[in-house]
Design an enzyme around this catalytic site. Structure first.
Site, short mmCIF file in Angstrom:
data_model
loop_
_atom_site.label_atom_id
_atom_site.label_comp_id
_atom_site.label_asym_id
_atom_site.label_seq_id
_atom_site.Cartn_x
_atom_site.Cartn_y
_atom_site.Cartn_z
N SER A 295 -5.33 -1.23 4.61
CA SER A 295 -5.09 -2.28 5.60
C SER A 295 -4.84 -1.68 7.00
CB SER A 295 -3.93 -3.18 5.13
OG SER A 295 -3.90 -4.39 5.85
N ASP B 103 -12.58 -9.83 0.56
CA ASP B 103 -11.36 -9.62 1.35
C ASP B 103 -11.22 -10.79 2.33
OD1 ASP B 103 -9.36 -8.77 3.08
OD2 ASP B 103 -10.20 -6.77 3.37
N HIS C 80 -8.48 -7.86 -0.83
CA HIS C 80 -7.96 -6.90 0.15
C HIS C 80 -7.10 -5.81 -0.49
CE1 HIS C 80 -6.79 -5.59 4.16
NE2 HIS C 80 -5.52 -5.62 3.79
#
Length: 430
Positions: free
Chosen positions: A249, A339, A373
């Site tokens: 991330s 995601d 994600h």
């Protein structure tokens, strides 16, 4: 005496019902074999899994199975007929665990002193209704550890660097890796400790919201991360001449910047991160990179109420991309095509295109259709959305259960292969 034996027969039959999990004590990335025996043939049964996190939040999963002619269920062979998944998925009860209270994420904090204890319960019927208390016919506890035998943890407070260093057993030297997470902040250790259990020396690095570090991320000071890299390389148990970075991330965005600007970094894994500077400025020596601003009007709200940021950076142009052609080491982009926080495949593809335009072959992308994600170690439950205190509402991460589980299993193997290939000195074994 004969009557007494006949009366005891049903009890003895009941006692033969067993739920067997092997191994019952292992690392979280090790598969578990689950079998039920001693049941009537062709009977529908339920197997449930329950675990509590360190804040007593409950996570559960369940699946329905039909016993074979011998009255057995083997999750490696028997397909689930319903519940949280269908089909043959030996570890389905683990990766389908979901919170009883919405928007909680199952994440281990204290990796050294306690495992996650997962309770498996067997019921001789379809047990849908939580309101009906049906006693289980057999139970088994499974301990899932994030740290292997002999791994040591060192609290790190050197100069500005804050974190925890995990060292494998043995003399070393070991290939060194810095582990970075995203806007969750604080110190996240579970992946570092697990990688150390597989022979890597890993520094779980905090960079805000931890001890005396800034409470909020106002900028990315790359010199802080360079200080961490130098600290790691100066450690007597760390192998020279360079280190790796594994990052997720916002951490993956920072990890990519480290690959671009720091000569100490020779192998970088970026999991679902931006390939631009986003939200806050990036500073390194005299360089200041102004962040792109997200088009928040493109933000969407999932039916669950969680916000999706996937489309807020799709307008980016190639000029915004970090100078990946300057990276002296190898880069592995891992992206989930579902995601919902970021169009991570688009970001990674633009970085790969830029590498090609500069005649570089140092990048590789693994794209996983259906994955979300938070691609984590194998058998970790899918976290589709979780509460984000900064937003004051839940954030959507996306992912299809089965595809996400497969991505986690495959990518974990590829990550370890990548680091072994690019960090190990010739002749070394790990």
């Amino acid at each position: 005496m004969e009557m007494s034996r006949r009366e005891e027969a049903p009890l003895n039959t009941l006692m033969m019902i067993k739920l067997i999990a092997t191994p019952s004590n292992a690392l979280v990335d090790e598969p578990v074999s689950i079998r039920a025996t001693g049941l009537p043939p062709s009977q529908i049964v339920t197997i449930k899994a329950t675990v509590k996190d360190e804040n007593d939040n409950v996570f559960q999963s369940q699946a329905f199975y039909k016993t074979n002619e011998a009255g057995e269920v083997d999750l490696e062979k028997t397909p689930a007929l319903g519940g949280d998944y269908v089909g043959v998925h030996p570890m389905g009860l683990f990766f389908s665990l979901k919170p009883k209270k919405a928007f909680h994420r199952l994440m281990k904090k204290d990796v050294m002193n306690s495992p996650f204890c997962i309770c498996l319960d067997l019921y001789d019927s379809v047990n849908w209704l939580e309101t009906v208390r049906i006693p289980s016919k057999a139970s088994q506890r499974v301990q899932r550890w994030f740290v292997g035998p002999g791994v040591k943890r060192e609290q790190i407070q050197e100069g500005r660097v804050r974190g925890a260093l995990f060292l494998p057993p043995g003399k070393g030297p070991f290939p060194g890796i810095i582990d970075l997470f995203g806007v969750i902040g604080g110190l996240v250790e579970f992946r570092a400790s697990l990688l150390a259990s597989h022979g890597f020396a890993v520094l779980a690095l905090a960079y805000f919201a931890y001890k005396d570090l800034p409470e909020k991320l106002q900028e990315v000071d790359l010199e802080y991360f360079e200080e961490a890299a130098n600290f790691l390389l100066s450690h007597p148990k760390i192998q020279q001449p360079g280190i790796g970075v594994i990052s997720t991330s916002k951490g993956a965005e920072i990890g990519l910047a480290m690959a671009c600007y720091l000569k100490q970094v020779i192998a970088t894994v970026c999991i679902n991160g931006a390939t631009t500077t986003t939200a806050v400025p990036l500073r390194y020596q005299d360089l200041v990179v102004t962040p792109i601003q997200q088009a928040l009007e493109r933000m969407e709200v999932h039916v669950s109420g969680a916000v999706c940021f996937r489309h807020t950076t799709q307008y980016l142009q190639n000029k915004n991309i970090l100078p990946v052609e300057k990276a002296q080491g190898k880069i592995l982009f891992i992206v989930g095509e579902n995601d919902e926080l970021l169009d991570s495949k688009l970001h990674a593809q633009r970085a790969m295109d830029r590498l090609r335009r500069h005649g570089r072959s140092s990048g590789r992308m693994l794209a996983y259709p259906g994955a979300g994600h938070l691609i984590e170690p194998p058998y970790s439950p899918l976290c589709f959305a979780s509460w984000q205190p900064v937003l004051g509402r839940p954030m959507c991460f996306g992912g299809d259960l089965m595809a996400h589980a497969a991505a986690q299993e495959h990518s974990w193997r590829e990550i370890q292969k990548f680091f072994r290939k690019h960090l190990l000195q010739s002749g070394s074994k790990l």
